[in-house]
Design a protein around this motif. Structure first.
Motif: not given
Length: 377
Positions: A20-23, A53-57
Motif C-alpha cells: 500500500l505504501i508503494i502504491a 518514506v518519512v518515519t516518525h516515532d
C-alpha cells in the motif's frame, strides 16, 4: 500532497502495508508513517527509508485503557500532524484509528480515513463483565472518531454490519469492504509439500499472537487428541506472548511444549519457512478482520482449517479449500484434522484450491487498488 499512515505496531508497516505504501508513492504522494518505537526498530525504519518514506516515532501504548496515557497519545499525534500538514491521514488498529482520526480532525486534515483490521479483545466475548466495560468505552470512542472520517474501510462485511447495528457509524459515513490486507502472490508462491518416503508429512501449523481468542488452547487440545491416535502427526506453533489481557501465560506454553504437543518456533519475521514445512494451516480464532497468515498459507498452496467466524469464514469455501468449524469446538477441529490424515490427497487438491482462491480474491494489488479508488486516489 502528503499522506500520513498511523500504525500501532511498527513491524506491520512493512509486513502488512508495504504494498500500500508503494502504491501511494507511485501516485506521487509524499508518504509519512508513524508508530510507537519505530526509531528503535532499526530494520523496519531502514526498510521504510529505503522506500522513500518519512518515519516518525510516537508515544502510544498498544494495549491498556489508561486515560492519561491515551490523552498524551492524542495530543502527541495532534502536534505531529500539525507539523507534517498532511492532506490525507489513515490509521489502522484500534488506537491509531481512534486517536489518529481525532487528532487529524482537530488539526483540520481535509481527508481522514480509518481501516478496521479487526475488533480485538473488547468485542470478542459478549458475556464477559470485564470486556463489557471495555467494550462500552471502545464503542464510544469509535463512535466519536469514525463519524469524523470520510471513509471507513472494513476487512469483512460482518464488522461493518456490527458497527452499523451498534450505531457507531452515522448515515453520512461512507464505508468500503475490502478483502483483508491482501497477499503478494509473487512473494508468497506455491511451496512444495513436505514429503518423506513418497508420502506427504502430516504437519499442522498455527501462526498467531499467543492469545486465547486466537484459539491457541483449542489447537493444543486438538493436538493432544490427534497425537494420541496418530503419533506420526506433527504440530507447529509460531508466535509470541503479546501484551494483552487475553495473552497465554508462559507457564501454559511451556507445559504444552514439555508435553510434546507441538514444536514452538517462537516469533518469526518471515513465516515462509514455517508454512513450507507444513501441510495444513490451522487458525481456530474467535474473530478476525481477515487473517493475514491464512492468506499467506493459501497463497503458498496450503489447505485451511479455520472457524466459521467473522473474517475467518471469508477465507474458506467449506470442502473446497479447507474446512470451517464452530468457535471453541475442539471435537469438530479434531475431525477436520483427521480428514487430512485419513485422506492425504485432500492436502494437494485443497491446497491448490487455496492458491486459486487467493489469486481470485486476495491479490494485494487488487485490494490496494480498491482502497485507492475509494480514497479518490
Amino acid at each position: 500532497m502528503k499522506f500520513l499512515l498511523i500504525a500501532g505496531f511498527a513491524d506491520s508497516l512493512i509486513g502488512f502495508r508495504k504494498a500500500l505504501i508503494i502504491a501511494l508513492i507511485d501516485k506521487g504522494l509524499e508518504v509519512h508513517v508513524a508508530a510507537p518505537d519505530l526509531l528503535e526498530n532499526q530494520v523496519t525504519s531502514l526498510n521504510l527509508k529505503n522506500l522513500g518514506v518519512v518515519t516518525h516515532d510516537i508515544s502510544m501504548q498498544r494495549t491498556g485503557t489508561n486515560p492519561v496515557a491515551d490523552s498524551k497519545a492524542l495530543f502527541a499525534l495532534y502536534f505531529l500532524i500539525k507539523g507534517i500538514k498532511p492532506d490525507y491521514v489513515m490509521g489502522y488498529t484500534v488506537k491509531p484509528v481512534i486517536y489518529g482520526t481525532l487528532a487529524a480532525w482537530l488539526a483540520r486534515v481535509p481527508q481522514r480515513f480509518a481501516l478496521i483490521t479487526g475488533l480485538g479483545f473488547a468485542f470478542t466475548v459478549e458475556n464477559d463483565n470485564k470486556r463489557s466495560h471495555i467494550r462500552a468505552v471502545v464503542q464510544g470512542l469509535y463512535r466519536t472518531a469514525l463519524r469524523r472520517c470520510q471513509t471507513v474501510f472494513f476487512q469483512n462485511p460482518d464488522d461493518e454490519v456490527l458497527f452499523r447495528k451498534l450505531n457507531i457509524l452515522s448515515n453520512q459515513n461512507t464505508t468500503c469492504v475490502v478483502n483483508g490486507s491482501g497477499v503478494d502472490l509473487f512473494e508468497y508462491s506455491v511451496a512444495l509439500l513436505p514429503i518423506t518416503n513418497d508420502e506427504i508429512d502430516i504437519r499442522f501449523l498455527l501462526i498467531a499472537r499467543l492469545l486465547g481468542d486466537k484459539g491457541i488452547r483449542e489447537y493444543a487440545q486438538a493436538a493432544r487428541t490427534i497425537k494420541a491416535k496418530y503419533p506420526h502427526a506433527q504440530f507447529d506453533l509460531v508466535g509470541w506472548i503479546d501484551e494483552n489481557p487475553d495473552a497465554i501465560e508462559q507457564q501454559e506454553l511451556d507445559s504444552w511444549v514439555e508435553d510434546g504437543l507441538f514444536t514452538f518456533w517462537g516469533k518469526l519475521t518471515n513465516v515462509q519457512a514455517a508454512i513450507s514445512a507444513s501441510s495444513v494451516y490451522v487458525l481456530p480464532s474467535y474473530r478476525e478482520g481477515t487473517p493475514r497468515t491464512v492468506l499467506e498459507a493459501m497463497a503458498m498452496g496450503r489447505p485451511i482449517i479455520t472457524t466459521d467466524a467473522p473474517g475467518c469464514r471469508e477465507t474458506v469455501v467449506d470442502n473446497y479449500n479447507g474446512y470451517l468449524v464452530p468457535i471453541k469446538a475442539v471435537d469438530e477441529l479434531v475431525l477436520a484434522m483427521e480428514e487430512f490424515i485419513l485422506n492425504p490427497g485432500l492436502i494437494v487438491s485443497m491446497g491448490m484450491a487455496s492458491r486459486a482462491l487467493a489469486e481470485k480474491k486476495f491479490d494485494v494489488h487488487s485490494v490496494n487498488k480498491s482502497m485507492l479508488k475509494a480514497m479518490g486516489l
